[in-house]
Design a protein around this motif. Structure first.
Motif, PDB file in Angstrom:
ATOM      1  N   UNK B  72      -3.257   0.400  11.648  1.00 21.11           N
ATOM      2  CA  UNK B  72      -2.497  -0.605  10.920  1.00 21.11           C
ATOM      3  C   UNK B  72      -2.595  -0.393   9.412  1.00 21.11           C
ATOM      4  N   UNK B  73      -3.801  -0.050   8.994  1.00 23.71           N
ATOM      5  CA  UNK B  73      -4.033   0.143   7.569  1.00 23.71           C
ATOM      6  C   UNK B  73      -3.174   1.284   7.043  1.00 23.71           C
ATOM      7  N   UNK B  74      -3.101   2.359   7.802  1.00 16.97           N
ATOM      8  CA  UNK B  74      -2.267   3.488   7.405  1.00 16.97           C
ATOM      9  C   UNK B  74      -0.819   3.037   7.248  1.00 16.97           C
ATOM     10  N   UNK B  75      -0.354   2.297   8.243  1.00 17.58           N
ATOM     11  CA  UNK B  75       1.016   1.797   8.174  1.00 17.58           C
ATOM     12  C   UNK B  75       1.247   0.933   6.947  1.00 17.58           C
ATOM     13  N   UNK B  76       0.308   0.045   6.717  1.00 18.13           N
ATOM     14  CA  UNK B  76       0.469  -0.876   5.589  1.00 18.13           C
ATOM     15  C   UNK B  76       0.521  -0.136   4.263  1.00 18.13           C
ATOM     16  N   UNK B  77      -0.380   0.822   4.115  1.00 15.67           N
ATOM     17  CA  UNK B  77      -0.417   1.546   2.847  1.00 15.67           C
ATOM     18  C   UNK B  77       0.851   2.371   2.676  1.00 15.67           C
ATOM     19  N   UNK B  78       1.270   3.018   3.755  1.00 15.07           N
ATOM     20  CA  UNK B  78       2.497   3.817   3.652  1.00 15.07           C
ATOM     21  C   UNK B  78       3.687   2.946   3.302  1.00 15.07           C
ATOM     22  N   UNK B  79       3.748   1.811   3.938  1.00 10.78           N
ATOM     23  CA  UNK B  79       4.853   0.908   3.656  1.00 10.78           C
ATOM     24  C   UNK B  79       4.776   0.462   2.195  1.00 10.78           C
ATOM     25  N   UNK B  80       3.571   0.117   1.802  1.00 14.16           N
ATOM     26  CA  UNK B  80       3.390  -0.364   0.443  1.00 14.16           C
ATOM     27  C   UNK B  80       3.811   0.686  -0.590  1.00 14.16           C
ATOM     28  N   UNK B  81       3.436   1.914  -0.331  1.00 16.35           N
ATOM     29  CA  UNK B  81       3.736   2.983  -1.287  1.00 16.35           C
ATOM     30  C   UNK B  81       5.184   3.446  -1.200  1.00 16.35           C
ATOM     31  N   UNK B  82       5.890   2.920  -0.242  1.00 14.21           N
ATOM     32  CA  UNK B  82       7.309   3.258  -0.151  1.00 14.21           C
ATOM     33  C   UNK B  82       7.568   4.611   0.452  1.00 14.21           C
ATOM     34  N   UNK B  83       6.661   5.088   1.300  1.00 18.48           N
ATOM     35  CA  UNK B  83       6.879   6.388   1.907  1.00 18.48           C
ATOM     36  C   UNK B  83       7.947   6.320   3.004  1.00 18.48           C
ATOM     37  N   UNK B  84       8.576   5.181   3.111  1.00 18.40           N
ATOM     38  CA  UNK B  84       9.657   5.092   4.096  1.00 18.40           C
ATOM     39  C   UNK B  84      11.039   5.220   3.451  1.00 18.40           C
ATOM     40  N   UNK B  85      11.100   4.895   2.176  1.00 17.78           N
ATOM     41  CA  UNK B  85      12.343   5.146   1.440  1.00 17.78           C
ATOM     42  C   UNK B  85      12.446   6.641   1.185  1.00 17.78           C
ATOM     43  N   UNK B  86      13.528   7.256   1.577  1.00 17.71           N
ATOM     44  CA  UNK B  86      13.651   8.692   1.379  1.00 17.71           C
ATOM     45  C   UNK B  86      14.229   9.046   0.015  1.00 17.71           C
ATOM     46  N   UNK B  87      13.722  10.128  -0.548  1.00 18.08           N
ATOM     47  CA  UNK B  87      14.181  10.615  -1.840  1.00 18.08           C
ATOM     48  C   UNK B  87      14.441  12.116  -1.743  1.00 18.08           C
ATOM     49  N   UNK B  88      15.503  12.570  -2.382  1.00 12.70           N
ATOM     50  CA  UNK B  88      15.757  14.006  -2.432  1.00 12.70           C
ATOM     51  C   UNK B  88      15.207  14.605  -3.726  1.00 12.70           C
ATOM     52  N   UNK B  89      14.642  15.792  -3.615  1.00 10.70           N
ATOM     53  CA  UNK B  89      14.108  16.471  -4.788  1.00 10.70           C
ATOM     54  C   UNK B  89      14.560  17.927  -4.802  1.00 10.70           C
TER      55      UNK B  89
END
Lengths: 206, 206
Positions: B72-89
């Motif tokens: 759960x903690x992993x999920x929460x942190x990932x969500x918090x850091x926005x690793x679900x919004x995709x970005x192109x580089x």
DNA sequence: TAAGAATCGATAAAAAATTATCGATAAATG
DNA sequence: CATTTATCGATAATTTTTTATCGATTCTTA
């Protein structure tokens, strides 16, 4: 007695390399003096903060109406950061990233000699950027003979902990890891993580 | 209204990726719960600090006597850091380092698609790691068409400012630079420096 | 089922870092 | 030569970050 580095706060210490990068840029453009206000503006800091930082490392005060002499400031910061003491480093993992770093020449400006790379795979053994790539077995040898203290770890995540262990056994006591894995190391061994994806993600999110 | 990220201190935010790395390691070993004390010990922080950090991002409280649920903690942190919004580089500079990064697959875990690299030299044009390397002229095109916001700059120091300018013109608004040069950018464009030599030097000196 | 141990969360205290303010200094200028 | 301006350095105030303390909770175990 305290050593030089403990005399400044951690926050200041982390800004010093950035000052250095900035000042070298100005020096390259022929600028002789910079004011703390100008530095602050270009670097996105407050002028007071800059003055305070520089006061801690500058060997002589800034001149009113002119600011600080760029050349001297560069010298002072470099001396302060110890870029004159030389250190030997090796790379463990000679994949694309490892070889790229092996070829990178920028380390010499920071008092670091990257002397060789090491890899498990016989296919990788050879050289890159004029520097040798040895099989892992030779790591202990080289580390001892050249008094290497630092290792750059550029192996795939799955191999990271094992490679890390080997480096520690060989006598390394500081590791810069590019593998996105938490490494377990004995007391006294320092690890710093250089996570490209994290850096990039921070940039996106902020 | 404040956005999610401004709700935590900068210091905390900078530790979150490290927690994530650590937690993923534990998860990989099959660990289901971790206490803040255990995290603190392994990561070299104080337990109180860990608890405070986690309290800010965890969606549910830790269980007394067990600690926090790793998954759960992993999920929460990932969500918090926005690793679900995709970005192109994109990568600008297809030398050894640029190509190595182009081949690196770790970005996908952080919500980042590195879609292509660009280089001035016709000799470099082609592909690496299954991704295309285009001539610089096409940068604007690709950036517009794929809505690229972020650029990884891996050109030699002497080419850095010019490449940076081109990226900005093309529409990039955040740059991760590996060139050890201070870059001048217009207001609103973020720059982050990834200086390998500095990282290594910090490790040696500390 | 009651006592004990491990952990949490919250509040308070301490330390560190940043920012503000102000008098002093040195060059530029009229 | 006096005034103005840009800058510094030092001290003080504010904000941020870390650490300490303590009662509450929940599992273990006797």
């Amino acid at each position: 007695m305290v050593n030089a580095e403990s005399a400044v706060s951690r926050a200041t210490a982390s800004r010093l390399p950035a000052y250095l990068r900035y000042l070298k840029g100005e020096a390259g453009k022929g600028v002789e003096y910079v004011s703390s206000a100008a530095i602050a503006k270009d670097m996105g800091l407050s002028a007071v903060c800059v003055r305070k930082d520089l006061a801690l490392v500058s060997s002589r005060p800034g001149k009113p109406r002119f600011g600080f002499e760029v050349r001297l400031l560069i010298e002072d910061i470099e001396k302060f950061l110890g870029y004159h003491r030389w250190t030997n480093a090796v790379i463990v993992g000679a994949g694309g990233l490892g070889r790229a770093i092996l070829s990178y020449e920028g380390f010499e400006n920071y008092g670091i000699h990257v002397i060789a790379a090491f890899d498990n795979s016989p296919a990788k053994v050879g050289a890159a950027g004029g520097k040798p790539i040895y099989p892992m077995e030779r790591l202990g040898d080289v580390v001892r003979r050249s008094d290497v203290k630092v290792c750059i770890l550029t192996v795939p995540r799955s191999a990271a902990q094992e490679a890390c262990d080997q480096a520690v056994v060989a006598g390394i006591n500081a590791i810069l890891s590019f593998a996105p894995v938490h490494l377990h190391v004995p007391e006294g061994v320092k690890v710093k993580y250089e996570d490209l994806a994290v850096s990039l993600a921070e940039l996106c999110g902020a």
